[in-house]
Design a protein around this motif. Structure first.
Motif, PDB file in Angstrom:
ATOM      1  N   UNK A 191       0.832  -1.195   0.000  1.00 40.18           N
ATOM      2  CA  UNK A 191       0.000   0.000   0.000  1.00 40.18           C
ATOM      3  C   UNK A 191       0.871   1.250   0.000  1.00 40.18           C
ATOM      4  N   UNK A 192       0.938   1.981  -1.139  1.00 39.92           N
ATOM      5  CA  UNK A 192       1.796   3.163  -1.213  1.00 39.92           C
ATOM      6  C   UNK A 192       1.354   4.296  -0.305  1.00 39.92           C
ATOM      7  N   UNK A 193       0.087   4.314   0.115  1.00 38.59           N
ATOM      8  CA  UNK A 193      -0.413   5.388   0.968  1.00 38.59           C
ATOM      9  C   UNK A 193       0.195   5.354   2.367  1.00 38.59           C
ATOM     10  N   UNK A 194       0.889   4.265   2.693  1.00 36.25           N
ATOM     11  CA  UNK A 194       1.541   4.143   3.997  1.00 36.25           C
ATOM     12  C   UNK A 194       2.800   4.997   4.095  1.00 36.25           C
ATOM     13  N   UNK A 195       3.358   5.417   2.963  1.00 31.51           N
ATOM     14  CA  UNK A 195       4.642   6.116   2.941  1.00 31.51           C
ATOM     15  C   UNK A 195       4.612   7.367   3.813  1.00 31.51           C
ATOM     16  N   UNK A 196       5.538   7.470   4.744  1.00 29.81           N
ATOM     17  CA  UNK A 196       5.660   8.635   5.602  1.00 29.81           C
ATOM     18  C   UNK A 196       4.701   8.694   6.762  1.00 29.81           C
ATOM     19  N   UNK A 197       3.829   7.690   6.914  1.00 31.77           N
ATOM     20  CA  UNK A 197       2.793   7.768   7.949  1.00 31.77           C
ATOM     21  C   UNK A 197       3.344   7.643   9.367  1.00 31.77           C
ATOM     22  N   UNK A 198       4.558   7.134   9.515  1.00 29.68           N
ATOM     23  CA  UNK A 198       5.130   6.998  10.847  1.00 29.68           C
ATOM     24  C   UNK A 198       5.700   8.309  11.365  1.00 29.68           C
ATOM     25  N   UNK A 199       5.842   9.301  10.494  1.00 27.96           N
ATOM     26  CA  UNK A 199       6.267  10.611  10.931  1.00 27.96           C
ATOM     27  C   UNK A 199       7.760  10.838  10.976  1.00 27.96           C
ATOM     28  N   UNK A 200       8.558   9.834  10.567  1.00 23.97           N
ATOM     29  CA  UNK A 200      10.004   9.979  10.536  1.00 23.97           C
ATOM     30  C   UNK A 200      10.584   8.962   9.558  1.00 23.97           C
ATOM     31  N   UNK A 201      11.849   9.088   9.250  1.00 21.73           N
ATOM     32  CA  UNK A 201      12.502   8.161   8.331  1.00 21.73           C
ATOM     33  C   UNK A 201      12.542   6.760   8.932  1.00 21.73           C
ATOM     34  N   UNK A 202      12.121   5.766   8.131  1.00 21.46           N
ATOM     35  CA  UNK A 202      12.038   4.395   8.608  1.00 21.46           C
ATOM     36  C   UNK A 202      12.668   3.461   7.578  1.00 21.46           C
ATOM     37  N   UNK A 203      13.493   2.536   8.056  1.00 24.57           N
ATOM     38  CA  UNK A 203      14.159   1.553   7.208  1.00 24.57           C
ATOM     39  C   UNK A 203      13.819   0.165   7.720  1.00 24.57           C
ATOM     40  N   UNK A 204      13.277  -0.691   6.828  1.00 25.21           N
ATOM     41  CA  UNK A 204      12.851  -2.036   7.219  1.00 25.21           C
ATOM     42  C   UNK A 204      13.502  -3.071   6.319  1.00 25.21           C
ATOM     43  N   UNK A 205      14.081  -4.107   6.927  1.00 25.29           N
ATOM     44  CA  UNK A 205      14.584  -5.259   6.196  1.00 25.29           C
ATOM     45  C   UNK A 205      13.909  -6.515   6.722  1.00 25.29           C
TER      46      UNK A 205
ATOM     47  N   UNK B 287      12.588  -1.730   2.600  1.00 27.63           N
ATOM     48  CA  UNK B 287      11.768  -0.538   2.397  1.00 27.63           C
ATOM     49  C   UNK B 287      12.405   0.649   3.118  1.00 27.63           C
ATOM     50  N   UNK B 288      12.306   1.799   2.494  1.00 26.82           N
ATOM     51  CA  UNK B 288      12.753   3.062   3.079  1.00 26.82           C
ATOM     52  C   UNK B 288      11.658   4.085   2.817  1.00 26.82           C
ATOM     53  N   UNK B 289      11.168   4.738   3.858  1.00 21.87           N
ATOM     54  CA  UNK B 289      10.147   5.754   3.655  1.00 21.87           C
ATOM     55  C   UNK B 289      10.210   6.797   4.760  1.00 21.87           C
ATOM     56  N   UNK B 290       9.577   7.933   4.484  1.00 18.42           N
ATOM     57  CA  UNK B 290       9.536   9.007   5.451  1.00 18.42           C
ATOM     58  C   UNK B 290       8.799  10.213   4.905  1.00 18.42           C
ATOM     59  N   UNK B 291       8.415  11.143   5.763  1.00 11.47           N
ATOM     60  CA  UNK B 291       7.747  12.361   5.309  1.00 11.47           C
ATOM     61  C   UNK B 291       8.748  13.365   4.752  1.00 11.47           C
ATOM     62  N   UNK B 292       8.356  14.071   3.702  1.00  4.65           N
ATOM     63  CA  UNK B 292       9.190  15.144   3.168  1.00  4.65           C
ATOM     64  C   UNK B 292       8.553  16.501   3.445  1.00  4.65           C
ATOM     65  N   UNK B 293       7.303  16.500   3.893  1.00  5.12           N
ATOM     66  CA  UNK B 293       6.615  17.702   4.343  1.00  5.12           C
ATOM     67  C   UNK B 293       5.496  17.256   5.267  1.00  5.12           C
ATOM     68  N   UNK B 294       4.707  18.190   5.720  1.00  3.62           N
ATOM     69  CA  UNK B 294       3.640  17.846   6.661  1.00  3.62           C
ATOM     70  C   UNK B 294       2.633  16.879   6.067  1.00  3.62           C
TER      71      UNK B 294
END
Length: 303
Positions: A36-50, A69-76
């Motif tokens: 689900x791409x809508x999950x990207x950045x939902x944790x509120x900080x940079x996250x790396x999962x293996x 996976x690597x994801x995080x927010x780039x704005x609010x």
């Protein structure tokens, strides 16, 4: 023994390529971005999962999967993420890779948010029946070598609060041809539909309870439903059980080593006839998060 191994592999290939054409994971509650791409950045900080999964240990050529996976927010309101997944099954392997974009909209009080996401990427599919653990096959099998690239475009929606979440996604709108290892011919990949959700409840001051589900549906194939019940103890240890409908039972355990480091393990035991040929499935994950003073959470996230 060789004949038995080959027959079992044909069953596995038929299942994976026709009924479920993407890798599956038991600890899906930590691996949402892969579907689900809508999950990207939902944790509120940079996250790396293996994550690594060895399925049906003891069967030569049984599935193994790795995901990063690597994801995080780039704005609010905007989140970005990258996913890479490598999957092996007998003489075949697939590499999935995609970029994810999510836009989040506040929809109510108490941190209620709706995220809408898009993903784009592709997969590289390879199969070679002349290599691997299966040897001395008929010429017909040895000549079947396929190397294909398939683009992918998907979308999803993800509603989440501090106490629960609900998401729906179609990871790929394209119906591309792919190689069918059972029939030895070109077959069409079908659309996948994913529904995921969970809630969190405080049982005591030290114990949180989270039931969750993950439903996967492919047209003309049985619905696959995963149900889980996890407990977080003193915001440090997570333990629980899971059930994949008409397929397997699982035990899960995790440890929040620090605010930015979480590890977990799951063991699956199948309930089908395949239990006579394997010693279960092992799955491990490691998640690192860049938690700063500005975005530090009051307690570890359960999802």
């Amino acid at each position: 023994m060789l004949k038995k191994t080959f027959l079992v592999l044909l069953v596995l290939i038929s299942f994976r390529l026709e009924a479920q054409q993407v890798p599956q994971f038991t600890q899906y509650m930590y691996n949402t971005l892969t579907v689900n791409p809508a999950y990207a950045g939902s944790r509120g900080h940079l996250s790396l999962l293996g994550m690594h999964r060895s399925q049906w240990v003891g069967i030569n050529g049984a599935p193994t999967s790795q995901v990063l996976t690597i994801d995080g927010p780039v704005s609010e309101r905007v989140g970005l993420g990258v996913v890479m997944t490598y999957d092996e099954l007998g003489p075949s392997n697939e590499l999935f890779f995609d970029g994810n974009f999510a836009y989040t909209i506040p929809v109510g009080q108490n941190s209620q948010r709706l995220s809408l996401g898009l993903k784009a990427g592709g997969r590289i599919f390879n199969v070679d029946f002349s290599e691997g653990t299966i040897q001395n096959l008929d010429t017909a099998f040895q000549d079947n070598i396929e190397n294909r690239f398939f683009p992918s475009v998907g979308a999803g929606a993800y509603y989440h609060t501090e106490r629960g979440y609900l998401g729906f996604a179609i990871p790929n709108f394209f119906s591309e041809d792919h190689y069918d290892g059972r029939t030895q011919e070109i077959a069409t990949e079908r659309l996948h539909y994913f529904l995921i959700g969970g809630i969190i409840r405080d049982l005591t001051a030290d114990i949180k309870f989270k039931p969750a589900f993950f439903v996967k549906w492919v047209p003309s194939a049985p619905i696959i439903a995963d149900l889980s019940a996890n407990f977080m103890i003193r915001e440090t240890v997570t333990t629980g059980i899971a059930y994949r409908w008409d397929d397997s039972f699982s035990g899960l355990i995790g440890l929040q080593i620090s605010p930015g480091l979480n590890i977990g393990y799951a063991y699956d035991r199948t309930t089908t006839d395949l239990r006579n040929f394997n010693n279960g499935t092992h799955e491990v994950f490691l998640r690192f998060e860049l938690v700063t003073r500005e975005n530090q959470l009051k307690s570890p996230r359960f999802y």
